[in-house]
Design a protein around this motif. Structure first.
Motif, mmCIF file in Angstrom:
data_model
loop_
_atom_site.group_PDB
_atom_site.id
_atom_site.type_symbol
_atom_site.label_atom_id
_atom_site.label_comp_id
_atom_site.label_asym_id
_atom_site.label_seq_id
_atom_site.Cartn_x
_atom_site.Cartn_y
_atom_site.Cartn_z
ATOM 1 N N SER A 77 63.349 30.001 48.576
ATOM 2 C CA SER A 77 63.533 29.026 49.264
ATOM 3 C C SER A 77 62.705 29.153 50.412
ATOM 4 O O SER A 77 62.558 30.078 51.032
ATOM 5 C CB SER A 77 65.049 29.016 49.856
ATOM 6 N N TRP A 203 63.699 26.331 45.506
ATOM 7 C CA TRP A 203 64.908 25.425 45.778
ATOM 8 C C TRP A 203 64.410 24.626 47.273
ATOM 9 O O TRP A 203 64.504 25.461 48.315
ATOM 10 C CB TRP A 203 66.158 26.213 45.787
ATOM 11 N N HIS A 204 63.946 23.532 47.213
ATOM 12 C CA HIS A 204 63.568 22.943 48.570
ATOM 13 C C HIS A 204 64.521 22.044 48.782
ATOM 14 O O HIS A 204 65.266 21.280 47.944
ATOM 15 C CB HIS A 204 61.946 22.311 48.144
ATOM 16 N N PRO A 205 64.869 21.707 50.077
ATOM 17 C CA PRO A 205 65.828 20.671 50.420
ATOM 18 C C PRO A 205 65.475 19.192 49.922
ATOM 19 O O PRO A 205 66.445 18.413 49.531
ATOM 20 C CB PRO A 205 65.615 20.300 52.198
ATOM 21 N N THR A 351 69.253 21.084 42.459
ATOM 22 C CA THR A 351 69.046 19.665 43.016
ATOM 23 C C THR A 351 70.161 19.345 44.006
ATOM 24 O O THR A 351 70.239 17.966 44.234
ATOM 25 C CB THR A 351 69.004 18.717 41.963
ATOM 26 N N LEU A 352 70.959 20.248 44.501
ATOM 27 C CA LEU A 352 71.896 19.837 45.522
ATOM 28 C C LEU A 352 71.301 18.991 46.661
ATOM 29 O O LEU A 352 70.123 19.445 47.016
ATOM 30 C CB LEU A 352 72.459 20.965 46.361
ATOM 31 N N GLU A 353 71.640 17.909 46.944
ATOM 32 C CA GLU A 353 71.327 16.985 48.049
ATOM 33 C C GLU A 353 71.702 17.621 49.703
ATOM 34 O O GLU A 353 70.954 17.374 50.333
ATOM 35 C CB GLU A 353 71.552 15.692 47.793
ATOM 36 N N HIS A 355 72.330 19.265 52.686
ATOM 37 C CA HIS A 355 71.786 20.488 53.499
ATOM 38 C C HIS A 355 72.759 21.738 53.611
ATOM 39 O O HIS A 355 72.424 22.611 53.589
ATOM 40 C CB HIS A 355 70.863 19.869 54.625
ATOM 41 N N GLN A 358 73.384 23.423 50.407
ATOM 42 C CA GLN A 358 72.143 24.042 50.222
ATOM 43 C C GLN A 358 72.227 25.481 50.813
ATOM 44 O O GLN A 358 72.000 26.470 50.269
ATOM 45 C CB GLN A 358 70.721 23.309 50.565
ATOM 46 N N ASP A 359 72.704 25.365 52.007
ATOM 47 C CA ASP A 359 72.722 26.747 52.826
ATOM 48 C C ASP A 359 73.649 27.953 52.025
ATOM 49 O O ASP A 359 73.372 28.760 51.931
ATOM 50 C CB ASP A 359 72.909 26.520 54.266
ATOM 51 N N ARG A 361 74.870 27.612 49.015
ATOM 52 C CA ARG A 361 74.167 27.795 47.773
ATOM 53 C C ARG A 361 73.292 29.095 47.858
ATOM 54 O O ARG A 361 73.454 29.988 47.209
ATOM 55 C CB ARG A 361 73.323 26.717 46.930
ATOM 56 N N ASN A 362 72.482 28.981 48.640
ATOM 57 C CA ASN A 362 71.432 30.145 48.773
ATOM 58 C C ASN A 362 72.126 31.529 49.324
ATOM 59 O O ASN A 362 71.676 32.495 48.847
ATOM 60 C CB ASN A 362 70.329 29.740 49.966
#
Ligand SMILES: Cc1cc2nc3c(=O)[nH]c(=O)nc-3n(C[C@H](O)[C@H](O)[C@H](O)COP(=O)(O)OP(=O)(O)OC[C@H]3O[C@@H](n4cnc5c(N)ncnc54)[C@H](O)[C@@H]3O)c2cc1C
Length: 499
Positions: A77, A203-205, A351-353, A355, A358-359, A361-362
């Motif tokens: 990330s 994995w980018h935002p 591809t989670l949108e 944010h 996303q945190d 997930r990471n």
């Protein structure tokens, strides 16, 4: 009729099917509607289990020379590494993923097929089919439009995701098209900060970016474009790709040259049955899914390998047991369903949108990938060495006396001939003793002529021609192995093997 089996489609799956049948001595014809070999890059990853299975025909050795070896998969990330999955920790003669353009893979397969005296018949389209209890009538259309009807005993449809065979059989291709557009390409580049022996997923935002190293300076790059619309997606050009890489990647990478690009939407679909009478479906004709994880071509080639030894036993009159051909759908459809599920999960994670999600997930991925059992399980799934057939109707009895369960992969030993590697599809028997020796003389068509070294003291271990555990028993209980094999022996072969 000279050819017993018609293989429709000379993609990687059709070529694998034809080659396996040819080396097992089954007269086979493989046709393709295109005018000559395809030159597109498409699927790049060949996983260890596929290499193990292609080692049985000698193909793996040539492929390994033609591609780049990848030993780890990284998830990043930004510039921080979320986790790494090591591929070289698995027990296999091929502890790496091979990256090669699909045209190279197909070229190697065609060369091996030719060594068995067979070449694909191009400019020949399968236009129509009809089957009865004795065979299949195929209407073949030549490049000049002339049509001929020919008879075959069996048809294997390896005619890709738009399969005419599937349509003619009226089989539904159940599933969905996901709502994101993607683009991919093979590029030459400089400045990649990660070694070319490792693949990298960012994995980018804004979306996912993936690098599959095909050589030190050539990469397959895949990236998401955004939600689909009514307009078909178009591939990004080099400049547009460069901008995405600058935003989503680690920095410092410069694309220098484009080899090939395409754009796509992800379909997750599977046919409800891989068999209809004398017709079998394999590869993209039977299942399609997200390219995340790169399992599509591998799953198809393993479909072909699973079916080929069974069809060869039946076609050559060595066995007439209906369970053999029935087991193809029973074994391979669950594998296809799992690949669809797992590759879909990987795609959704990438591809989670949201944010906040996303945190989460990471954080979770970092935690999970740090755990040895999770590493082992994920590496087993990606490399496909964890694939097995625990519910197979071919599984014989086992009293639990071996490390592997019936239906599980038996890892090939580096110092032994591969299972199923000869010119006839025979089971391998590991063990010692007079009973074991007498099995070899009772079942010469079904068993390799020599016993293999015992897997465990005092035990007989029977391994299928595709390297999965058929059954195991104490040495003195060799009659149980005889009962199992008798279930396949022609001409009695109506009875399935003992449960
Ligand atoms: C643009 C693109 C990019 C891809 N990228 C990736 C990737 O990055 N990673 C990945 O894992 N997978 C990728 N795939 C999927 C991968 O290429 C397939 O999973 C793989 O090729 C499946 O092999 P197959 O032999 O089943 O089908 P195909 O390779 O599609 O072969 C089918 C063959 O059948 C022939 N045919 C069709 N109809 C007939 C007929 N009626 N008569 C005679 N012949 C016929 C076709 O001409 C074709 O040659 C990609 C596919 C495409 C199209």
């Amino acid at each position: 009729m000279t050819d017993r089996v018609l293989v429709a489609g000379a993609g990687p799956v059709g070529l694998t099917m034809a080659m396996e049948l040819a080396r097992y001595g089954v007269p086979v014809r493989v046709i393709d509607k295109i005018a000559g070999p395809s030159d597109t890059s498409r699927a790049v990853a060949i996983w260890p289990r596929t290499l193990e299975l292609l080692d049985r025909s000698g193909v793996a050795g040539d492929l390994v020379k033609a591609g780049n070896h990848v030993v780890a998969a990284n998830i990043f990330s930004g510039n921080s590494r979320v986790g790494q999955i090591k591929l070289d920790g698995i027990t296999s003669p091929f502890p790496f993923a091979l990256m090669a353009p699909q045209y190279e893979t197909e070229g190697v397969l065609r060369r091996h097929l030719k060594a068995h005296g067979i070449e694909p018949q191009f400019s020949t389209e399968l236009a129509d089919i009809a089957q009865d209890k004795d065979g299949v009538t195929a209407t073949l259309r030549a490049g000049d439009g002339t049509e001929t009807a020919e008879r075959f005993d069996w048809l294997v449809a390896c005619d890709g995701s738009h399969s005419v065979v599937r349509h003619r059989l009226g089989l539904e291709f159940e599933g969905d098209t996901l709502g994101l557009d993607w683009t991919q390409g093979d590029f030459h580049l400089t400045g990649m900060p990660i070694p070319s022996s490792e693949l990298a997923i960012f994995w980018h935002p804004e979306g996912a970016l993936m690098f599959f190293p095909m050589a030190a300076d050539r990469y397959r790059i895949i990236t998401s474009l955004g939600p689909s619309s009514d307009v078909e997606p178009v591939p990004l050009d080099l400049d547009a790709f460069q901008k995405v890489i600058d935003r989503r990647g680690p920095g410092g990478i410069t694309l220098t040259d484009t080899v090939w690009t395409s754009a796509f939407r992800i379909n997750e679909r599977q046919v409800g049955s891989y068999r209809s009478g004398r017709i079998f479906l394999a590869g993209d004709a039977a299942h399609v899914h997200s390219p995340a994880g790169g399992q599509g071509m591998n799953t198809g080639m393993q479909d072909a390998i699973n079916l080929a030894w069974k069809l060869a036993l039946v076609a050559r009159g060595i066995s007439a047991a209906p369970v053999l051909l029935d087991s193809y759908d029973a074994e391979r459809r669950p594998v296809g369903a799992e690949v669809i599920q797992e590759s879909g999960r990987l795609t959704k994670a990438a591809t989670l949108e949201n944010h906040a999600l996303q945190d989460v997930r990471n954080f979770v991925a970092h935690l999970v990938l740090g755990l040895a059992p999770a590493q082992h399980a994920i590496a087993g799934m990606i490399t496909e060495v964890a694939i097995g057939y625990p519910q197979s109707p071919l599984n014989g009895p086992s009293d639990g006396g071996t490390a592997a369960a019936v239906g599980a992969r038996v890892p090939p030993a580096v110092d032994e001939a591969p299972y199923g590697g000869a010119d006839s599809p025979r089971f391998s028997l590991h063990g010692t003793g007079e009973g074991a020796a007498s099995l070899l003389s009772q079942f010469p068509a079904l068993l390799e002529p020599q016993l293999r070294a015992a897997k465990a003291a005092g035990r007989l271990t029977l391994v299928r021609p595709d390297g999965y555990l058929a059954m195991s028993a104490p040495t003195e209980d060799w009659q149980a192995v005889a009962n199992y094999l008798a279930g396949y022996a022609a001409p009695t072969g109506i009875a399935p093997p003992p449960a």
